[in-house]
Design an enzyme around this catalytic site. Structure first.
Site, PDB file in Angstrom:
ATOM      1  N   ASN A   1       4.411  -0.130   0.013  1.00 45.98           N
ATOM      2  CA  ASN A   1       3.917   0.895  -0.897  1.00 45.98           C
ATOM      3  C   ASN A   1       5.138   1.583  -1.510  1.00 45.98           C
ATOM      4  O   ASN A   1       5.945   2.190  -0.795  1.00 45.98           O
ATOM      5  CB  ASN A   1       3.065   1.893  -0.095  1.00 45.98           C
ATOM      6  CG  ASN A   1       2.524   3.003  -0.966  1.00 45.98           C
ATOM      7  OD1 ASN A   1       3.125   3.367  -1.981  1.00 45.98           O
ATOM      8  ND2 ASN A   1       1.376   3.545  -0.573  1.00 45.98           N
ATOM      9  N   GLY A   2       5.278   1.490  -2.804  1.00 45.30           N
ATOM     10  CA  GLY A   2       6.457   2.038  -3.475  1.00 45.30           C
ATOM     11  C   GLY A   2       6.649   3.514  -3.210  1.00 45.30           C
ATOM     12  O   GLY A   2       7.782   3.993  -3.080  1.00 45.30           O
TER      13      GLY A   2
ATOM     14  N   GLN B   1      -6.665  -5.464  -4.188  1.00 47.88           N
ATOM     15  CA  GLN B   1      -7.279  -5.634  -5.498  1.00 47.88           C
ATOM     16  C   GLN B   1      -7.725  -7.071  -5.692  1.00 47.88           C
ATOM     17  O   GLN B   1      -7.338  -7.958  -4.950  1.00 47.88           O
ATOM     18  CB  GLN B   1      -6.259  -5.276  -6.585  1.00 47.88           C
ATOM     19  CG  GLN B   1      -4.951  -6.041  -6.473  1.00 47.88           C
ATOM     20  CD  GLN B   1      -3.758  -5.185  -6.882  1.00 47.88           C
ATOM     21  OE1 GLN B   1      -3.874  -4.222  -7.635  1.00 47.88           O
ATOM     22  NE2 GLN B   1      -2.581  -5.542  -6.382  1.00 47.88           N
TER      23      GLN B   1
ATOM     24  N   HIS C   1       7.819  -5.554 -21.153  1.00 47.41           N
ATOM     25  CA  HIS C   1       8.916  -5.646 -20.185  1.00 47.41           C
ATOM     26  C   HIS C   1      10.264  -5.287 -20.805  1.00 47.41           C
ATOM     27  O   HIS C   1      11.095  -4.634 -20.170  1.00 47.41           O
ATOM     28  CB  HIS C   1       8.945  -7.046 -19.551  1.00 47.41           C
ATOM     29  CG  HIS C   1       7.805  -7.273 -18.618  1.00 47.41           C
ATOM     30  ND1 HIS C   1       6.936  -8.343 -18.731  1.00 47.41           N
ATOM     31  CD2 HIS C   1       7.357  -6.558 -17.556  1.00 47.41           C
ATOM     32  CE1 HIS C   1       6.021  -8.273 -17.777  1.00 47.41           C
ATOM     33  NE2 HIS C   1       6.252  -7.199 -17.049  1.00 47.41           N
TER      34      HIS C   1
ATOM     35  N   ASP D   1       4.473  -9.246 -11.359  1.00 44.73           N
ATOM     36  CA  ASP D   1       4.526 -10.491 -12.128  1.00 44.73           C
ATOM     37  C   ASP D   1       5.946 -10.975 -12.333  1.00 44.73           C
ATOM     38  O   ASP D   1       6.173 -12.125 -12.692  1.00 44.73           O
ATOM     39  CB  ASP D   1       3.797 -10.329 -13.472  1.00 44.73           C
ATOM     40  CG  ASP D   1       4.337  -9.153 -14.274  1.00 44.73           C
ATOM     41  OD1 ASP D   1       5.568  -9.010 -14.412  1.00 44.73           O
ATOM     42  OD2 ASP D   1       3.516  -8.374 -14.772  1.00 44.73           O
TER      43      ASP D   1
ATOM     44  N   ASP E   1       6.959   0.133 -12.817  1.00 39.60           N
ATOM     45  CA  ASP E   1       6.129  -0.832 -13.546  1.00 39.60           C
ATOM     46  C   ASP E   1       4.791  -0.918 -12.817  1.00 39.60           C
ATOM     47  O   ASP E   1       4.456  -1.918 -12.197  1.00 39.60           O
ATOM     48  CB  ASP E   1       6.880  -2.173 -13.522  1.00 39.60           C
ATOM     49  CG  ASP E   1       6.160  -3.265 -14.298  1.00 39.60           C
ATOM     50  OD1 ASP E   1       5.122  -2.976 -14.907  1.00 39.60           O
ATOM     51  OD2 ASP E   1       6.646  -4.409 -14.262  1.00 39.60           O
ATOM     52  N   SER E   2       4.024   0.164 -12.919  1.00 41.51           N
ATOM     53  CA  SER E   2       2.814   0.305 -12.102  1.00 41.51           C
ATOM     54  C   SER E   2       1.577  -0.212 -12.820  1.00 41.51           C
ATOM     55  O   SER E   2       1.596  -0.463 -14.027  1.00 41.51           O
ATOM     56  CB  SER E   2       2.607   1.781 -11.762  1.00 41.51           C
ATOM     57  OG  SER E   2       2.363   2.512 -12.932  1.00 41.51           O
TER      58      SER E   2
END
Lengths: 288, 288, 288, 288
Positions: D145-146, D40, D71, D95, D163-164
């Site tokens: 990759n989760g 990205q 969050h 983040d 948390d995508s």
């Protein structure tokens, strides 16, 4: 007393130029008209500085304050080369600005405006000051596809003026084909003249070369010329003059411009000659 | 292998033109530099089509792909009128484009670039291809207020080129005063030539007339000329040529352009003459 | 068959939020109405997803698809606390949404809508679905300054609902003063209830605290509550419930909501209680 | 003394919301970072009011001033339901904000952050205050990759937090599949808890329902909850709590929140309960 609308920051017109990486934005004072015709979306709005702005499919066709630059250059260059233009065909030009300029020439007896979209004519008559000559008895408005309409005529017109939209917008592409230019040649009398708007060489450089080359292959005489057009992409607009017989400079008589009855805002006899002088990068673009 | 940044819709540069009712927008591929100098905010970014774009206080100074139009017209018009320019002063012009063009003239022995803001020079050297001649031994860069710097010289320069920002931005206003033009006159030798960028007659029409009139009152010979400048407001840029002795056309020798060692992209000997031909509305603006 | 307008990228509505450093943009499908009243600029347009959008001075008042969130929360919280509201005064609320919600309560006998600007009423009746109850015989529309109008009443209303514009826009500021809230108190009967929109605590955090504190100083019972409002700045909207006698939760009877004849889209008996639960940062903002 | 950059109107960030008919704009004070990773485009800039803003492919992931809303709600709701969470897996969350919140719980012994893109981690460490706990010895960062990583674990975690990014952006879609949720179930211990961000019900209403239904089919207990998130689309954010054993309200002990060592800015024991109360239109969306 009705209060005038206050222009704020909240209504914005954005025209994305070819490539969509840049464009012009204009604040909108008031939207006057929006209509989806079978051919395109028509919008007319009031701008605080530019007066009426007319757009087709989000591409600015004209603003009230600077349309004279475009219409005078498109129309007077060929009509002052031809010694006595009587029959003129304007293809496209639905706002009426080219028609208005053409009818300033006293020799004109018949001016046909072939605008494909009747809703453009209707909107122009209602909202645009450029439409002022649409009811002139010498004018005839037809709503047909110009690329088809031209086929009906042979050896008829003294001048053909192609006042099209962008080749990539609406039906504009039909007016950028070899066949169309060939048919324009056929429809002209033996000393007929021709002009066409051929886009800008910054955002649409490919189209300038394509249009010039195609017109050149249809006419014995063809010359690219330029003019400022301050609210069009890049401000640098190109046109092609073409002709069966007359040379745009050698056969040009400046005294006719000097004695013209109308006060023009852009075009003059010196501009007529200077507009054919090209910057190097444009010469290169068209291999001249 | 590092991937190139994908230009999306999410980062936009917007330049509001004078009056703030319209402007240009450009997608940003990558911001390269942003700095608040004592004089102005300096920004340089990469545009997907325009290459590097350089802006001061949100006003575009140049883009990599079309700066040649402006710099060639500002510099070569006066330098091809003067028969042998040796000492040239460029006021403003911190991107280096005018310096680069001036140094193409082999007679130049000393080219002073007087750019008030050292941070512009620093940024240009680091990011802008136009800065290519800043280390040329004939070039001398001084960071002073041009309006003050000019006072130090009398009867010294062959050519002065005013490559300023807008009169309404940063320190630009100092370079549009009567006193400044008078001081330019004094700093020139008896056959010195002068040029200045004088804005566009569409968004800044007031400034065109003011600058032309003030320069005309300081010099015996002065002429407005125009050029396309595709990413500047309106695309129609004006310049004023002024001179103590030489006439821009009568004293112009086209063979010098034809024999020039450098390949230019805009200017040529025909453009030199054609650029002084003005559309009627610009003539009217300056009462010519 | 008339073709529907195609939404493109060329017409954009931009609302700058307080501080002017951020805002929402919406594509415009069609402008329906623009009018400069003595108080403000009124705009109504069609958005491809939001339906009708109504803005005053460039600030979104409502969109057709989410106005229910705001109007239900502003109106039903106080009207379900009061056991039998008969006379309700809505101050502001020119789009009619609060009036529509109030008139869903069968006990209402008289609902006065005091909207200062008659041109807002006129536009709402013509264009906005929220205006549906403006001709209800129980409704009475007056075009007066709410801050003045309220002074005419003592001990009269069961409920007062302040549906104002932003305190910084148009005449909105008059509806955020101590004196105004005091006059609301006086105009209410001894068991009267009150609600007011009090901005968002992200872009307008100062106003949330000011409004809450001023209302608290005028009423013995006052509570801030929140609701989602998806096209308003930040999406987080605050309201203040105030009352002379009834506690918003202790005196709330959920069965009245359960037995309500109307299907609501946001408000329910659990929301009534949950909306008074505040995130820590909002508690801190109002020192609770 | 270095001068701070002046924020002007010329650099704008525009996030187009799903459907591309509306979005948020933010003025840019200074771009800090732009990078095209294999996954990205990563951008970080400074906003005059929001502090650092972090975006992936033009979609805002967080701003410094309001990331706490998101969050805290994503992390504390599940972690205060589980009586003693020791091992937590955060999927996405590059983040670091979710990691920071998780590590506030003293029982946590191992917190794995599985962020697919190492360049996000790198940028966060360099620019974002949320990354503050990335070097905590209890934290372990993996760049996988989760959706694949989760398959390695069975009966291991006490809590999984998804948390995508958006399902339509980058690799976000993998984290919205039935199979992925099933694998999360498997990776949890018999009393494990789960939370996931599930978009907004205004611009992305389809995804809210899809995510909720898929999670519900994988877990015996599942509940949608909401929170304000002021710079996300619509400001109304949804999350799903899911669990093998614990009920989010019946098994919640408010005293643990009251005795928590950390001062939170959004979440509190009353919010914990109130956030599960849904407006009618959201209930309807998920057929509850």
């Amino acid at each position: 007393m009705k209060k005038d609308l206050r222009t704020m920051d909240h209504l914005m017109y954005m025209e994305y130029y070819t490539g969509r990486n840049a464009g012009i934005f204009m604040k909108i004072k008031k939207m006057l008209h929006s209509y989806q015709s079978p051919y395109q979306r028509i919008d007319i709005f009031e701008h605080p500085d530019f007066g009426k702005v007319f757009a087709l499919d989000g591409i600015t066709m004209m603003t009230e304050v600077d349309e004279f630059m475009y219409h005078e250059m498109l129309v007077h260059v060929p009509l002052f080369v031809h010694p006595e233009p009587r029959r003129v065909l304007i293809i496209g030009g639905g706002d009426g600005g080219s028609l208005r300029e053409a009818l300033k020439h006293p020799s004109i007896e018949e001016a046909i405006l072939c605008e494909i979209d009747p809703y453009v004519i209707e909107a122009a008559k209602k909202y645009l000051p450029t439409a002022v000559e649409m009811d002139n008895p010498k004018a005839k408005i037809v709503n047909e596809n110009g690329a088809e309409f031209i086929k009906k005529y042979k050896d008829y017109f003294d001048a053909i003026i192609v006042d099209s939209t962008d080749p990539t917008a609406g039906e504009g592409g039909h007016l950028f084909t070899k066949e169309f230019y060939k048919n324009c040649f056929e429809a002209l009398k033996e000393d007929g003249v021709f002009s066409a708007e051929t886009e800008d060489p910054f955002y649409d450089k490919g189209w300038v070369a394509i249009a010039y080359n195609r017109i050149s292959s249809a006419f014995p005489i063809s010359k690219l010329y330029t003019g400022f057009m301050t609210t069009y992409p890049s401000g640098l607009w190109t046109y092609v003059f073409a002709s069966k017989k007359y040379h745009p400079i050698d056969d040009f008589d400046p005294s006719r411009v000097q004695n013209f009855d109308h006060q023009l805002k852009y075009y003059n006899e010196d501009i007529h000659k200077a507009c054919f002088v090209l910057p190097n990068f444009i010469k290169e673009l068209i291999n001249e």
